[in-house]
Design a protein around this motif. Structure first.
Motif, PDB file in Angstrom:
ATOM      1  N   ASP A   1       0.826  -1.210   0.000  1.00  0.00           N
ATOM      2  CA  ASP A   1       0.000   0.000   0.000  1.00  0.00           C
ATOM      3  C   ASP A   1       0.858   1.257   0.000  1.00  0.00           C
ATOM      4  OD1 ASP A   1      -2.317  -1.485   0.012  1.00  0.00           O
ATOM      5  OD2 ASP A   1      -2.597  -1.373   2.188  1.00  0.00           O
ATOM      6  N   GLU A   2       1.916   1.250   0.810  1.00  0.00           N
ATOM      7  CA  GLU A   2       2.784   2.426   0.895  1.00  0.00           C
ATOM      8  C   GLU A   2       3.513   2.665  -0.422  1.00  0.00           C
ATOM      9  OE1 GLU A   2       2.850   4.631   3.539  1.00  0.00           O
ATOM     10  OE2 GLU A   2       1.109   3.362   3.952  1.00  0.00           O
ATOM     11  N   THR A   3       3.933   1.590  -1.063  1.00  0.00           N
ATOM     12  CA  THR A   3       4.600   1.727  -2.355  1.00  0.00           C
ATOM     13  C   THR A   3       3.662   2.329  -3.385  1.00  0.00           C
ATOM     14  OG1 THR A   3       6.127  -0.114  -1.953  1.00  0.00           O
ATOM     15  CG2 THR A   3       5.663   0.442  -4.249  1.00  0.00           C
ATOM     16  N   MET A   4       2.428   1.853  -3.415  1.00  0.00           N
ATOM     17  CA  MET A   4       1.460   2.401  -4.371  1.00  0.00           C
ATOM     18  C   MET A   4       1.126   3.851  -4.047  1.00  0.00           C
ATOM     19  SD  MET A   4       1.129   0.135  -6.603  1.00  0.00           S
ATOM     20  CE  MET A   4      -0.027   1.145  -7.537  1.00  0.00           C
ATOM     21  N   LYS A   5       1.114   4.188  -2.752  1.00  0.00           N
ATOM     22  CA  LYS A   5       0.851   5.572  -2.348  1.00  0.00           C
ATOM     23  C   LYS A   5       1.967   6.491  -2.843  1.00  0.00           C
ATOM     24  CE  LYS A   5       1.189   6.777   2.058  1.00  0.00           C
ATOM     25  NZ  LYS A   5       0.829   6.858   3.498  1.00  0.00           N
ATOM     26  N   ILE A   6       3.201   6.043  -2.705  1.00  0.00           N
ATOM     27  CA  ILE A   6       4.335   6.843  -3.179  1.00  0.00           C
ATOM     28  C   ILE A   6       4.288   6.983  -4.698  1.00  0.00           C
ATOM     29  CG2 ILE A   6       6.849   6.903  -3.407  1.00  0.00           C
ATOM     30  CD1 ILE A   6       6.977   5.462  -0.669  1.00  0.00           C
ATOM     31  N   TYR A   7       3.980   5.886  -5.376  1.00  0.00           N
ATOM     32  CA  TYR A   7       3.932   5.912  -6.843  1.00  0.00           C
ATOM     33  C   TYR A   7       2.839   6.874  -7.340  1.00  0.00           C
ATOM     34  CZ  TYR A   7       3.826   4.209 -11.663  1.00  0.00           C
ATOM     35  OH  TYR A   7       3.865   4.118 -13.033  1.00  0.00           O
ATOM     36  N   LYS A   8       1.685   6.830  -6.704  1.00  0.00           N
ATOM     37  CA  LYS A   8       0.592   7.740  -7.075  1.00  0.00           C
ATOM     38  C   LYS A   8       1.010   9.186  -6.833  1.00  0.00           C
ATOM     39  CE  LYS A   8      -4.206   8.955  -5.958  1.00  0.00           C
ATOM     40  NZ  LYS A   8      -5.353   8.689  -5.053  1.00  0.00           N
ATOM     41  N   HIS A   9       1.631   9.424  -5.702  1.00  0.00           N
ATOM     42  CA  HIS A   9       2.070  10.772  -5.347  1.00  0.00           C
ATOM     43  C   HIS A   9       3.050  11.325  -6.383  1.00  0.00           C
ATOM     44  CE1 HIS A   9       3.246  14.113  -2.738  1.00  0.00           C
ATOM     45  NE2 HIS A   9       4.496  13.806  -3.021  1.00  0.00           N
ATOM     46  N   ILE A  10       3.988  10.503  -6.800  1.00  0.00           N
ATOM     47  CA  ILE A  10       4.978  10.933  -7.792  1.00  0.00           C
ATOM     48  C   ILE A  10       4.304  11.285  -9.116  1.00  0.00           C
ATOM     49  CG2 ILE A  10       6.877  10.114  -9.238  1.00  0.00           C
ATOM     50  CD1 ILE A  10       7.816   8.527  -6.770  1.00  0.00           C
TER      51      ILE A  10
END
Length: 346
Positions: free
Chosen positions: A250-259
């Motif tokens: 979830d955290e990885t996807m959150k970072i990817y979305k943010h970028i």
């Protein structure tokens, strides 16, 4: 995005900073980073240089060493030491002979500690000698805050890395087509590959995003849940590392979305474009780049492009020397630098 170009002439200093200030996002991880795969520009960071155990993400470097120091079709015999290792295993039996190719699939897809030891013993004769090789190779590729004691990543006192180093290792690994093929595979049938058994990738990130194409999970008691991921959109590639994160996917996807929301890719110069010309004696040399210069830039940023060329005496002039550079500056921070080259001879 505004583009302002400043041209100066000065003595050349080779100095590159590839840092973008961390965005206002607090990832639920002890250490995390996101890096652009081509420029190595940092897009997000949280304690990126903190020394922490990294569990089975170690196997990225194990695979790198195996792919660089062995023949893929060479067979290694599984030892009792390998077959009896604790933690995640493929299930190789003592005295089985497995190719390096299959062992690397087992290493990356199943996170096989038995595959890691078999590769280590086959290449270097022992786990200890292979760890020395990993450390030597790690320093060669720029892993300055990493120490390996094992090829599998089970907890050891002197086995640690940083999210930054793991991102660099992944960028290096992804230069190898075979690594990309292995890390991105979801399922492999033994009949198709000539393997001894089927393999299923335990890395759930491959099912979470159609952009995901690897790379490696990890978990131990000390390291917690770890994940190194890569995402590809056209020519753009992003590496994201989350270490000791209870919700790593979830955290990885959150970072990817943010970028994706915060950054856009901008082309500043085209391959072969004349950026600056310099006169040396009676000759004029055109300077530019042998590739397109495309950078991830925060949306709405005002980027200053500063072109600098060297003062080189005619007698000491050599087209193979650094002749200048271009700095891409935001505020008082140099986001990226690229060396100017002669793009055509007079």
């Amino acid at each position: 995005m505004k583009r302002k170009i400043v041209i100066t002439t000065l003595m050349f200093i080779l100095f590159t900073m590839k840092i973008i200030p961390a965005a206002p996002l607090n990832a639920n991880a002890v250490s995390a980073i996101a890096i652009d795969g081509k420029t190595k520009m940092v897009l997000y960071e949280k304690n990126p240089h903190m020394l922490v155990p990294m569990a089975s993400t170690t196997k990225i470097v194990t695979a790198l060493v195996a792919l660089n120091y062995s023949d893929l079709e060479e067979k290694f015999k599984v030892s009792k030491n390998a077959a009896s290792i604790k933690g995640s295993k493929v299930g190789y039996r003592v005295s089985e002979e497995i190719t390096v190719r299959e062992l690397t699939y087992g290493l990356m897809m199943r996170s096989g500690n038995d595959a890691a030891i078999t590769l280590a013993e086959g290449i270097s004769g022992s786990v200890e000698n292979f760890a020395k090789l990993m450390n030597e190779y790690g320093k060669e590729i720029g892993l300055l805050n990493t120490s390996f004691e094992t090829p599998h990543g089970l907890d050891r006192d002197n086995h640690f890395s940083t999210s930054y180093d793991l991102a660099l290792a992944t960028i290096k690994a992804k230069e190898i087509p075979e690594f990309n093929k292995i890390a991105s595979a979801k399922d492999v049938k033994k009949e198709e590959m000539g393997f001894t058994r089927d393999y299923h990738n335990i890395n759930k990130i491959l099912w979470r995003s159609e952009d995901a194409d690897g790379v490696k999970t990890g978990y131990t008691g000390k390291a917690g849940k770890c994940l190194v991921s890569s995402f590809k959109q056209g020519d753009r590639e992003t590496i994201i590392v989350t270490l000791n994160s209870n919700n790593r996917f979830d955290e990885t996807m959150k970072i990817y979305k943010h970028i994706n929301e915060e950054y856009e890719y901008k082309k500043f110069f085209t391959k072969g474009e004349v950026v600056k010309d310099i006169k040396v004696g009676n000759k004029v040399y055109n300077l530019g780049f042998d590739k397109d210069i495309i950078l991830p830039i925060k949306k709405g940023s005002d980027i200053e492009v500063k072109i600098s060329v060297n003062n080189i005496p005619v007698k000491k002039f050599d087209i193979n020397l650094p002749l200048g550079k271009v700095d891409f500056i935001q505020g008082d921070i140099c986001l990226y630098s690229e060396t100017l080259k002669v793009i055509d001879l007079p």
